[in-house]
Each structure stands twice: as structure tokens, then as C-alpha cells.
Design a protein around this motif. Structure first.
Motif, PDB file in Angstrom:
ATOM      1  N   GLU A   1       0.831  -1.205   0.000  1.00 43.06           N
ATOM      2  CA  GLU A   1       0.000   0.000   0.000  1.00 43.06           C
ATOM      3  C   GLU A   1       0.864   1.253   0.000  1.00 43.06           C
ATOM      4  N   TRP A   2       1.921   1.256   0.821  1.00 43.64           N
ATOM      5  CA  TRP A   2       2.828   2.406   0.854  1.00 43.64           C
ATOM      6  C   TRP A   2       3.455   2.629  -0.517  1.00 43.64           C
ATOM      7  N   LYS A   3       3.913   1.535  -1.132  1.00 42.34           N
ATOM      8  CA  LYS A   3       4.530   1.653  -2.456  1.00 42.34           C
ATOM      9  C   LYS A   3       3.548   2.236  -3.463  1.00 42.34           C
ATOM     10  N   ASP A   4       2.316   1.736  -3.456  1.00 40.73           N
ATOM     11  CA  ASP A   4       1.297   2.244  -4.388  1.00 40.73           C
ATOM     12  C   ASP A   4       1.016   3.725  -4.173  1.00 40.73           C
ATOM     13  N   ARG A   5       0.967   4.135  -2.927  1.00 35.85           N
ATOM     14  CA  ARG A   5       0.631   5.524  -2.607  1.00 35.85           C
ATOM     15  C   ARG A   5       1.786   6.492  -2.822  1.00 35.85           C
ATOM     16  N   TYR A   6       2.995   6.088  -2.406  1.00 37.12           N
ATOM     17  CA  TYR A   6       4.066   7.068  -2.262  1.00 37.12           C
ATOM     18  C   TYR A   6       5.340   6.809  -3.058  1.00 37.12           C
ATOM     19  N   GLN A   7       5.624   5.586  -3.418  1.00 30.41           N
ATOM     20  CA  GLN A   7       6.909   5.320  -4.065  1.00 30.41           C
ATOM     21  C   GLN A   7       6.895   5.760  -5.516  1.00 30.41           C
ATOM     22  N   ARG A   8       7.927   6.495  -5.867  1.00 26.08           N
ATOM     23  CA  ARG A   8       8.103   6.944  -7.245  1.00 26.08           C
ATOM     24  C   ARG A   8       9.259   6.171  -7.870  1.00 26.08           C
ATOM     25  N   GLU A   9       9.271   6.157  -9.176  1.00 21.49           N
ATOM     26  CA  GLU A   9      10.389   5.545  -9.904  1.00 21.49           C
ATOM     27  C   GLU A   9      11.651   6.345  -9.602  1.00 21.49           C
ATOM     28  N   ALA A  10      12.722   5.654  -9.286  1.00 26.11           N
ATOM     29  CA  ALA A  10      13.989   6.329  -9.005  1.00 26.11           C
ATOM     30  C   ALA A  10      14.533   6.937 -10.292  1.00 26.11           C
ATOM     31  N   SER A  11      15.017   8.158 -10.181  1.00 24.38           N
ATOM     32  CA  SER A  11      15.596   8.833 -11.345  1.00 24.38           C
ATOM     33  C   SER A  11      16.951   8.209 -11.671  1.00 24.38           C
ATOM     34  N   ALA A  12      17.429   8.520 -12.853  1.00 22.12           N
ATOM     35  CA  ALA A  12      18.759   8.043 -13.257  1.00 22.12           C
ATOM     36  C   ALA A  12      19.829   8.572 -12.301  1.00 22.12           C
TER      37      ALA A  12
END
Length: 100
Positions: free
Chosen positions: A74-85
Motif C-alpha cells: 500500500e505504501w509503495k502504491d501511494r508514495y513510491q516513485r520511480e527512481a531517477s537516473a
């Protein structure tokens, strides 16, 4: 300072750290890893290990939920963004550095 007071202070400090990380959902785990060398997942692993050292069974999912304040997915779905290069490159560089 006696041991009981020290332990109480350490526990209060840990609770404050966890609460702070729960509030700062804008701070990504990769940012924590790049800056501090640990993240929420590290905390959950340390928590689980401490429980196991005391003979308490605690699985990774439960330990993560204690740290994140919700199921990890749930945390990942709500808050995690793809890490930039840039974040990924900094992470690779950080893990290549020998311990100081």
C-alpha cells in the motif's frame, strides 16, 4: 543515567524516528540510502532481527508494516516513485565506496 532510563529514551527516540519517516512520505527510500546508508526497509529488517534475537517470530511483512504504518504494498502504491537516473547512479556510487 541508569539502564532503564537509557532504554526508555532510546525507545522514545526510535518511535519519534519512525513517526517522522511515516510523515515524510515525500522522502524516498533511495534518497535515505544515498544520504544515510539506511532506509525504512533497513529499519524493518533491524526490527525483525531484534525480535528474533529475543525469540519472537516476526516476518518481514509484519516488520515492514510496523515501520511504514501500513502494508508495504500500500505504501509503495501511494508514495513510491520511480527512481531517477541520478538517484540510481548515486546509489551505485554509494555502494561502491568502502566503509569509512
Amino acid at each position: 543515567m541508569d539502564d532503564a532510563t537509557r532504554i526508555e529514551l532510546e525507545a522514545a527516540t526510535f518511535r519519534r524516528l519512525v513517526a517522522h519517516l511515516r510523515e515524510r512520505t515525500d522522502v524516498q527510500n533511495i534518497d535515505l540510502m544515498n544520504l544515510a546508508g539506511f532506509c525504512r526497509n533497513c529499519l524493518s529488517k533491524w526490527y525483525r532481527a531484534a525480535a528474533e534475537e529475543r525469540g519472537l517470530g516476526l516476518d518481514d511483512a509484519t516488520a515492514r508494516e510496523i515501520i511504514y504504518g501500513m502494508p508495504y504494498a500500500e505504501w509503495k502504491d501511494r508514495y513510491q516513485r520511480e527512481a531517477s537516473a541520478e538517484q540510481q547512479a548515486a546509489f551505485v556510487e554509494a555502494i561502491r565506496k568502502p566503509d569509512a
